[in-house]
Design a protein around this motif. Sequence first.
Motif, PDB file in Angstrom:
ATOM      1  N   MET A 129       0.841  -1.204   0.000  1.00 43.78           N
ATOM      2  CA  MET A 129       0.000   0.000   0.000  1.00 43.78           C
ATOM      3  C   MET A 129       0.878   1.258   0.000  1.00 43.78           C
ATOM      4  SD  MET A 129      -2.243   1.228   3.231  1.00 43.78           S
ATOM      5  CE  MET A 129      -1.638   2.832   3.673  1.00 43.78           C
ATOM      6  N   THR A 130       0.499   2.224  -0.785  1.00 48.38           N
ATOM      7  CA  THR A 130       1.237   3.491  -0.689  1.00 48.38           C
ATOM      8  C   THR A 130       0.558   4.353   0.369  1.00 48.38           C
ATOM      9  OG1 THR A 130      -0.150   4.402  -2.428  1.00 48.38           O
ATOM     10  CG2 THR A 130       1.992   3.526  -3.110  1.00 48.38           C
ATOM     11  N   VAL A 131       1.325   5.174   0.991  1.00 45.84           N
ATOM     12  CA  VAL A 131       0.786   6.040   2.050  1.00 45.84           C
ATOM     13  C   VAL A 131      -0.091   7.112   1.402  1.00 45.84           C
ATOM     14  CG1 VAL A 131       1.395   7.617   3.900  1.00 45.84           C
ATOM     15  CG2 VAL A 131       2.842   5.647   3.431  1.00 45.84           C
ATOM     16  N   ARG A 132      -1.295   7.284   1.949  1.00 41.95           N
ATOM     17  CA  ARG A 132      -2.187   8.315   1.393  1.00 41.95           C
ATOM     18  C   ARG A 132      -2.099   9.571   2.250  1.00 41.95           C
ATOM     19  NH1 ARG A 132      -5.187   3.746   0.761  1.00 41.95           N
ATOM     20  NH2 ARG A 132      -6.355   4.092   2.676  1.00 41.95           N
ATOM     21  N   ILE A 133      -2.309  10.697   1.598  1.00 42.47           N
ATOM     22  CA  ILE A 133      -2.161  11.970   2.301  1.00 42.47           C
ATOM     23  C   ILE A 133      -3.105  12.055   3.499  1.00 42.47           C
ATOM     24  CG2 ILE A 133      -3.696  13.225   0.671  1.00 42.47           C
ATOM     25  CD1 ILE A 133      -0.611  14.690   2.454  1.00 42.47           C
ATOM     26  N   GLU A 134      -4.332  11.482   3.355  1.00 40.69           N
ATOM     27  CA  GLU A 134      -5.273  11.583   4.482  1.00 40.69           C
ATOM     28  C   GLU A 134      -4.817  10.755   5.686  1.00 40.69           C
ATOM     29  OE1 GLU A 134      -5.968  10.587   1.432  1.00 40.69           O
ATOM     30  OE2 GLU A 134      -7.302   8.851   1.357  1.00 40.69           O
ATOM     31  N   ASN A 135      -3.832   9.865   5.471  1.00 38.53           N
ATOM     32  CA  ASN A 135      -3.323   9.084   6.598  1.00 38.53           C
ATOM     33  C   ASN A 135      -2.137   9.758   7.289  1.00 38.53           C
ATOM     34  OD1 ASN A 135      -4.030   6.397   4.463  1.00 38.53           O
ATOM     35  ND2 ASN A 135      -5.201   6.897   6.279  1.00 38.53           N
ATOM     36  N   VAL A 136      -1.665  10.810   6.684  1.00 34.29           N
ATOM     37  CA  VAL A 136      -0.567  11.538   7.342  1.00 34.29           C
ATOM     38  C   VAL A 136      -1.167  12.283   8.538  1.00 34.29           C
ATOM     39  CG1 VAL A 136       1.059  13.458   7.044  1.00 34.29           C
ATOM     40  CG2 VAL A 136       0.782  11.758   5.230  1.00 34.29           C
ATOM     41  N   GLY A 137      -0.444  12.276   9.657  1.00 36.26           N
ATOM     42  CA  GLY A 137      -0.953  12.894  10.885  1.00 36.26           C
ATOM     43  C   GLY A 137      -1.497  14.293  10.620  1.00 36.26           C
ATOM     44  N   ARG A 138      -2.668  14.592  11.217  1.00 35.76           N
ATOM     45  CA  ARG A 138      -3.284  15.882  10.946  1.00 35.76           C
ATOM     46  C   ARG A 138      -2.385  17.038  11.397  1.00 35.76           C
ATOM     47  NH1 ARG A 138      -8.838  16.629  13.372  1.00 35.76           N
ATOM     48  NH2 ARG A 138      -7.729  17.935  14.836  1.00 35.76           N
ATOM     49  N   ALA A 139      -1.733  16.837  12.556  1.00 39.56           N
ATOM     50  CA  ALA A 139      -0.870  17.909  13.067  1.00 39.56           C
ATOM     51  C   ALA A 139       0.230  18.229  12.053  1.00 39.56           C
ATOM     52  CB  ALA A 139      -0.264  17.493  14.395  1.00 39.56           C
ATOM     53  N   VAL A 140       0.752  17.212  11.417  1.00 37.13           N
ATOM     54  CA  VAL A 140       1.820  17.445  10.424  1.00 37.13           C
ATOM     55  C   VAL A 140       1.252  18.217   9.236  1.00 37.13           C
ATOM     56  CG1 VAL A 140       3.438  16.344   8.816  1.00 37.13           C
ATOM     57  CG2 VAL A 140       3.108  15.398  11.106  1.00 37.13           C
ATOM     58  N   ARG A 141       0.062  17.804   8.781  1.00 39.25           N
ATOM     59  CA  ARG A 141      -0.520  18.492   7.614  1.00 39.25           C
ATOM     60  C   ARG A 141      -0.833  19.953   7.934  1.00 39.25           C
ATOM     61  NH1 ARG A 141      -5.435  15.480   6.093  1.00 39.25           N
ATOM     62  NH2 ARG A 141      -5.108  14.132   7.867  1.00 39.25           N
ATOM     63  N   GLU A 142      -1.178  20.203   9.198  1.00 40.35           N
ATOM     64  CA  GLU A 142      -1.564  21.580   9.562  1.00 40.35           C
ATOM     65  C   GLU A 142      -0.362  22.477   9.862  1.00 40.35           C
ATOM     66  OE1 GLU A 142      -4.349  21.080  12.751  1.00 40.35           O
ATOM     67  OE2 GLU A 142      -5.966  20.547  11.365  1.00 40.35           O
ATOM     68  N   THR A 143       0.819  21.870   9.967  1.00 38.48           N
ATOM     69  CA  THR A 143       1.999  22.647  10.342  1.00 38.48           C
ATOM     70  C   THR A 143       2.539  23.434   9.145  1.00 38.48           C
ATOM     71  OG1 THR A 143       2.553  21.062  12.041  1.00 38.48           O
ATOM     72  CG2 THR A 143       4.355  22.428  11.258  1.00 38.48           C
ATOM     73  N   GLU A 144       2.902  24.694   9.416  1.00 42.53           N
ATOM     74  CA  GLU A 144       3.446  25.536   8.346  1.00 42.53           C
ATOM     75  C   GLU A 144       4.825  26.037   8.736  1.00 42.53           C
ATOM     76  OE1 GLU A 144       0.703  28.678   7.685  1.00 42.53           O
ATOM     77  OE2 GLU A 144      -0.870  27.318   6.984  1.00 42.53           O
ATOM     78  N   TYR A 145       5.691  26.163   7.728  1.00 41.58           N
ATOM     79  CA  TYR A 145       7.035  26.679   7.992  1.00 41.58           C
ATOM     80  C   TYR A 145       7.464  27.503   6.784  1.00 41.58           C
ATOM     81  CZ  TYR A 145      11.782  26.932   9.618  1.00 41.58           C
ATOM     82  OH  TYR A 145      12.980  27.413  10.044  1.00 41.58           O
ATOM     83  N   ALA A 146       7.099  28.784   6.855  1.00 38.29           N
ATOM     84  CA  ALA A 146       7.177  29.640   5.666  1.00 38.29           C
ATOM     85  C   ALA A 146       8.594  29.855   5.137  1.00 38.29           C
ATOM     86  CB  ALA A 146       6.562  30.999   5.992  1.00 38.29           C
ATOM     87  N   VAL A 147       9.581  29.786   6.049  1.00 37.07           N
ATOM     88  CA  VAL A 147      10.955  30.086   5.628  1.00 37.07           C
ATOM     89  C   VAL A 147      11.399  29.149   4.502  1.00 37.07           C
ATOM     90  CG1 VAL A 147      13.323  30.189   6.492  1.00 37.07           C
ATOM     91  CG2 VAL A 147      11.462  31.021   7.905  1.00 37.07           C
ATOM     92  N   ARG A 148      10.782  27.965   4.479  1.00 38.97           N
ATOM     93  CA  ARG A 148      11.078  27.024   3.388  1.00 38.97           C
ATOM     94  C   ARG A 148       9.787  26.626   2.672  1.00 38.97           C
ATOM     95  NH1 ARG A 148      16.175  23.340   5.373  1.00 38.97           N
ATOM     96  NH2 ARG A 148      17.670  24.927   4.840  1.00 38.97           N
ATOM     97  N   GLY A 149       8.860  27.566   2.509  1.00 47.46           N
ATOM     98  CA  GLY A 149       7.538  27.268   1.964  1.00 47.46           C
ATOM     99  C   GLY A 149       7.451  27.380   0.456  1.00 47.46           C
ATOM    100  N   PRO A 150       6.229  27.622  -0.056  1.00 48.83           N
ATOM    101  CA  PRO A 150       5.963  27.582  -1.502  1.00 48.83           C
ATOM    102  C   PRO A 150       6.771  28.596  -2.325  1.00 48.83           C
ATOM    103  CG  PRO A 150       3.968  28.155  -0.233  1.00 48.83           C
ATOM    104  CD  PRO A 150       5.034  27.852   0.748  1.00 48.83           C
ATOM    105  N   ILE A 151       7.074  29.743  -1.743  1.00 51.86           N
ATOM    106  CA  ILE A 151       7.829  30.735  -2.526  1.00 51.86           C
ATOM    107  C   ILE A 151       9.251  30.234  -2.772  1.00 51.86           C
ATOM    108  CG2 ILE A 151       8.752  33.112  -2.471  1.00 51.86           C
ATOM    109  CD1 ILE A 151       5.996  33.922  -1.574  1.00 51.86           C
ATOM    110  N   VAL A 152       9.789  29.562  -1.759  1.00 56.97           N
ATOM    111  CA  VAL A 152      11.142  29.012  -1.921  1.00 56.97           C
ATOM    112  C   VAL A 152      11.111  27.875  -2.956  1.00 56.97           C
ATOM    113  CG1 VAL A 152      13.129  28.049  -0.720  1.00 56.97           C
ATOM    114  CG2 VAL A 152      11.580  29.578   0.481  1.00 56.97           C
TER     115      VAL A 152
END
Length: 454
Positions: A1-24
Amino acid sequence: MTVRIENVGRAVRETEYAVRGPIVNRAQELERQGREIIYCNIGNPQSLGQRPLTWVRQALALAEYPALLESAPGAFPADVAEVAREMLRGTHGHGLGVYTDSKGLHFVRQAVADFIRRRDGVAADPEAIFLTDGASKAAQGVLHLLVSGPRDGVLIPTPQYPLYSATLTLLGAARLPYQLDEGAQWKLTRQELEATLARARAGGITPRAVVVINPGNPTGAVLGEAEVEMVLEVARANDLAVLADEVYQENVYRPGERFVSFASALARRRLDDVSLFSFHSTSKGLLGECGHRGGYVECRNVPPEVMQEFVKLQSVALCANTVGQLVTYLMVTPPRPGGPSHARWEAERREVFQSLARRAELVERGLADVPGIQCNPVAGAMYAFPRITLPPGMSDEAWCLQLLEETGICVVPGTGFGQAPGTWHFRTTILPPVDRLEQVVRRIGEFHRRVGAR
Ligand SMILES: Cc1ncc(COP(=O)(O)O)c(C=O)c1O
């Protein structure tokens, strides 16, 4: 089975770290397409040309490969060979390939305690010092220790370095943002701390600790003695632990400003009932050894049973990396005056410091002249956090993305650090070499004259 995004811990999905985010990510994509990018998004001095201190690198080379001490005698200055031997003795002759105590090598912790005593004139206990993989791991460990669920909260500055918001999200604890006063050079006020505490309690949250970053990232502000003491008093009155992030303690550029450690203020005020966790790092200051992941936390007024829990927590990851521990040792153990390495060490440090001070001024002055940009003094640390006036409908993220696309300059939107509602900012480091930084400031000014509002 491949890991599905909905199985990734919610806290991890909700965490943001802009210094290395989408603009980078976009910057890296453009770079792969052949565009020249100037990275001003992260405080990573050596990636922008800052040279490592010779003292540190020579001693590390010998510690990593002690055979050089025998096969190439005279290739390194005598005091470097001496400090390398001292470090190797401190590992009980095992060298760097072994796990250490969970708290870290004792001789390094002793050297850190001596450094704190020299810096602050107060005693420090090596048993209350933990060596960590950078200050990040120290801060994460302490937050882990202090919160245990959504009803526990930690006061964090706005704007703040996103390590704190991200870690609290991961831990499922409440973030309690207190606003720094931009109109008063990012001043930290008692009134704001108390209002934040009252809001938290009204919402059923128990405040457990307060985080202070001094000198500030992203603000560049340096706290005065009265502010440091005020935080300790508020902490005492409200049963809070204090997390003092002091990784920029050597990066104070503005004449008249000086770094005041929380440990010194705690001792001066004889506050033996406030728990204090102070962080330092090899990544900043004049070393800029980010990749070596050295750092420590010093604990004060922490009862033995809590310390035991902290040791247990640290022991889950066994220990901090040994090279980082040695870089920490070298940070707090400079070459002795009169020794063969001292003059060079001093000259290299002076060069780094003067250059950073010059660049801080260059950014501050260069942006001050641009209509629609307001920049507080860059008194310390390695960043400016200017306020930008934007036309209706434009966000700081859109502004940063357009800046990147048009100029190749990669900065981080204020949203990633938190900002007062209705205000927009961006964070830039002051780290590119002077000629490039002049270009950065000029291009940002030209860009904002075109797309910004007055
Ligand atoms: C305020 C602050 N604390 C901690 C860190 C992390 O430092 P380290 O590299 O020691 O983990 C940074 C890095 O930029 C920082 O700005």
